[in-house]
Design a protein around this motif. Structure first.
Motif, PDB file in Angstrom:
ATOM      1  N   THR A 124      11.019 -12.369  -7.838  1.00 37.07           N
ATOM      2  CA  THR A 124       9.995 -13.094  -8.593  1.00 37.07           C
ATOM      3  C   THR A 124       9.119 -13.949  -7.681  1.00 37.07           C
ATOM      4  O   THR A 124       8.010 -14.311  -8.056  1.00 37.07           O
ATOM      5  N   SER A 125       9.595 -14.236  -6.480  1.00 35.65           N
ATOM      6  CA  SER A 125       8.803 -15.057  -5.561  1.00 35.65           C
ATOM      7  C   SER A 125       7.824 -14.226  -4.728  1.00 35.65           C
ATOM      8  O   SER A 125       7.029 -14.799  -3.991  1.00 35.65           O
ATOM      9  N   TYR A 126       7.870 -12.900  -4.818  1.00 39.35           N
ATOM     10  CA  TYR A 126       6.941 -12.051  -4.076  1.00 39.35           C
ATOM     11  C   TYR A 126       5.558 -12.153  -4.692  1.00 39.35           C
ATOM     12  O   TYR A 126       5.409 -12.256  -5.904  1.00 39.35           O
ATOM     13  N   LYS A 127       4.565 -12.066  -3.851  1.00 39.67           N
ATOM     14  CA  LYS A 127       3.190 -12.185  -4.334  1.00 39.67           C
ATOM     15  C   LYS A 127       2.701 -10.856  -4.893  1.00 39.67           C
ATOM     16  O   LYS A 127       3.037  -9.790  -4.384  1.00 39.67           O
ATOM     17  N   GLY A 128       1.892 -10.928  -5.930  1.00 38.22           N
ATOM     18  CA  GLY A 128       1.272  -9.736  -6.511  1.00 38.22           C
ATOM     19  C   GLY A 128       2.286  -8.767  -7.079  1.00 38.22           C
ATOM     20  O   GLY A 128       3.336  -9.145  -7.602  1.00 38.22           O
ATOM     21  N   SER A 149       2.218   5.216  -4.071  1.00 38.14           N
ATOM     22  CA  SER A 149       0.876   5.448  -3.537  1.00 38.14           C
ATOM     23  C   SER A 149      -0.216   4.881  -4.424  1.00 38.14           C
ATOM     24  O   SER A 149      -1.237   4.421  -3.920  1.00 38.14           O
ATOM     25  N   ILE A 150      -0.035   4.891  -5.728  1.00 41.46           N
ATOM     26  CA  ILE A 150      -1.105   4.447  -6.625  1.00 41.46           C
ATOM     27  C   ILE A 150      -0.883   3.001  -7.078  1.00 41.46           C
ATOM     28  O   ILE A 150      -1.741   2.158  -6.875  1.00 41.46           O
ATOM     29  N   LEU A 151       0.276   2.712  -7.679  1.00 41.84           N
ATOM     30  CA  LEU A 151       0.508   1.367  -8.209  1.00 41.84           C
ATOM     31  C   LEU A 151       0.720   0.321  -7.115  1.00 41.84           C
ATOM     32  O   LEU A 151       0.085  -0.735  -7.121  1.00 41.84           O
ATOM     33  N   LEU A 152       1.631   0.597  -6.186  1.00 43.03           N
ATOM     34  CA  LEU A 152       1.963  -0.386  -5.155  1.00 43.03           C
ATOM     35  C   LEU A 152       1.097  -0.261  -3.899  1.00 43.03           C
ATOM     36  O   LEU A 152       1.092  -1.166  -3.077  1.00 43.03           O
ATOM     37  N   GLU A 153       0.422   0.858  -3.744  1.00 44.67           N
ATOM     38  CA  GLU A 153      -0.415   1.134  -2.570  1.00 44.67           C
ATOM     39  C   GLU A 153       0.351   0.917  -1.266  1.00 44.67           C
ATOM     40  O   GLU A 153      -0.129   0.299  -0.326  1.00 44.67           O
ATOM     41  N   LYS A 154       1.582   1.430  -1.214  1.00 42.70           N
ATOM     42  CA  LYS A 154       2.438   1.311  -0.032  1.00 42.70           C
ATOM     43  C   LYS A 154       2.411   2.635   0.732  1.00 42.70           C
ATOM     44  O   LYS A 154       2.638   3.690   0.165  1.00 42.70           O
ATOM     45  N   PRO A 155       2.142   2.581   2.029  1.00 43.46           N
ATOM     46  CA  PRO A 155       2.116   3.827   2.809  1.00 43.46           C
ATOM     47  C   PRO A 155       3.524   4.375   3.027  1.00 43.46           C
ATOM     48  O   PRO A 155       4.464   3.612   3.253  1.00 43.46           O
ATOM     49  N   LEU A 156       3.651   5.667   2.911  1.00 45.54           N
ATOM     50  CA  LEU A 156       4.906   6.358   3.186  1.00 45.54           C
ATOM     51  C   LEU A 156       4.665   7.272   4.378  1.00 45.54           C
ATOM     52  O   LEU A 156       3.511   7.570   4.723  1.00 45.54           O
ATOM     53  N   PRO A 157       5.732   7.734   5.057  1.00 48.79           N
ATOM     54  CA  PRO A 157       5.518   8.611   6.215  1.00 48.79           C
ATOM     55  C   PRO A 157       4.629   9.804   5.871  1.00 48.79           C
ATOM     56  O   PRO A 157       4.782  10.442   4.832  1.00 48.79           O
TER      57      PRO A 157
END
Length: 163
Positions: A40-44, A144-152
Motif C-alpha cells: 500500500t505504500s508503493y506509489k501509483g 505490458s499494458i496496465l503496469l507498463e513494466k518491461p519484460l525480457p
C-alpha cells in the motif's frame, strides 16, 4: 503433546501434522497480509501486483489452515504423494528461469505452459494451448499494458530485427 493456549480442546487432540498445517497456514496468512500492507505504500499502480499476490498468499494460507482444522484425525499421510511430479515441476521451473533471458518472458512462459502439463501426464493438447494462450494474454495485459513494466525481450524480435 503441544497444547495451544487459545484453543486447548482443538489442539490437545490433534496430530502433529494437523498442528503443522494450521501453523503453516497461519504463517502464510501473516506473510500475505504483511506483503499486501507493505504494497500500500508503493506509489501509483506499482503496488497493485504485490498487493494481489499478498492477498492470494493470505487466502491460500487460510485454505490450508481451514482444511487442516476440518480434516479427520488419526490418519497418517505421506510427506509427498508424488515425488516424481515434484522433481519434474522443480526441473521445469529451473529450465523456465534459464530460458527467460535467451527466449524472452512470453516465449519461455508459453513453453512452460505447454511442457509442464504434458510432463505431468495431461494429454489434452488443445486445452493446454488454449490455457497457455489465455495466460500469456493476461500476463501481457497486466505487465505490458496496465503496469507498463518491461519484460525480457522476445528472441524472435531480436532475430528478425523488429523494433
Amino acid at each position: 503433546m503441544t497444547v495451544w493456549p487459545l484453543c486447548p480442546k482443538l489442539w490437545a487432540s490433534e496430530t502433529l501434522e494437523r498442528q503443522q498445517d494450521i501453523t503453516l497456514g497461519a504463517i502464510f496468512v501473516a506473510l500475505g497480509i504483511a506483503a499486501a500492507w507493505g504494497a500500500t505504500s508503493y506509489k501509483g499502480a506499482g503496488g497493485i501486483y504485490p498487493m494481489v499476490l499478498g492477498l492470494l498468499l493470505a487466502l491460500f494460507g487460510l485454505f490450508v489452515a481451514f482444511r487442516a482444522v476440518r480434516a479427520s484425525s488419526g490418519t497418517e499421510r505421506p510427506l509427498m504423494e508424488a515425488p516424481v511430479n515434484l522433481a519434474t515441476t522443480v526441473l521445469a521451473g529451473i529450465f523456465f528461469v534459464a530460458l527467460v533471458v535467451p527466449l524472452g518472458f512470453y516465449t519461455a512462459s508459453f513453453l512452460l505452459m505447454l511442457g509442464l502439463p504434458l510432463a505431468l501426464g495431461f494429454r489434452r493438447l488443445p486445452y493446454t494451448v488454449i490455457v497457455g494462450a489465455v495466460f500469456i494474454g493476461i500476463v501481457y495485459l497486466v505487465f505490458s499494458i496496465l503496469l507498463e513494466k518491461p519484460l525480457p525481450r522476445e528472441w524472435f524480435l531480436t532475430a528478425f530485427g523488429s523494433g
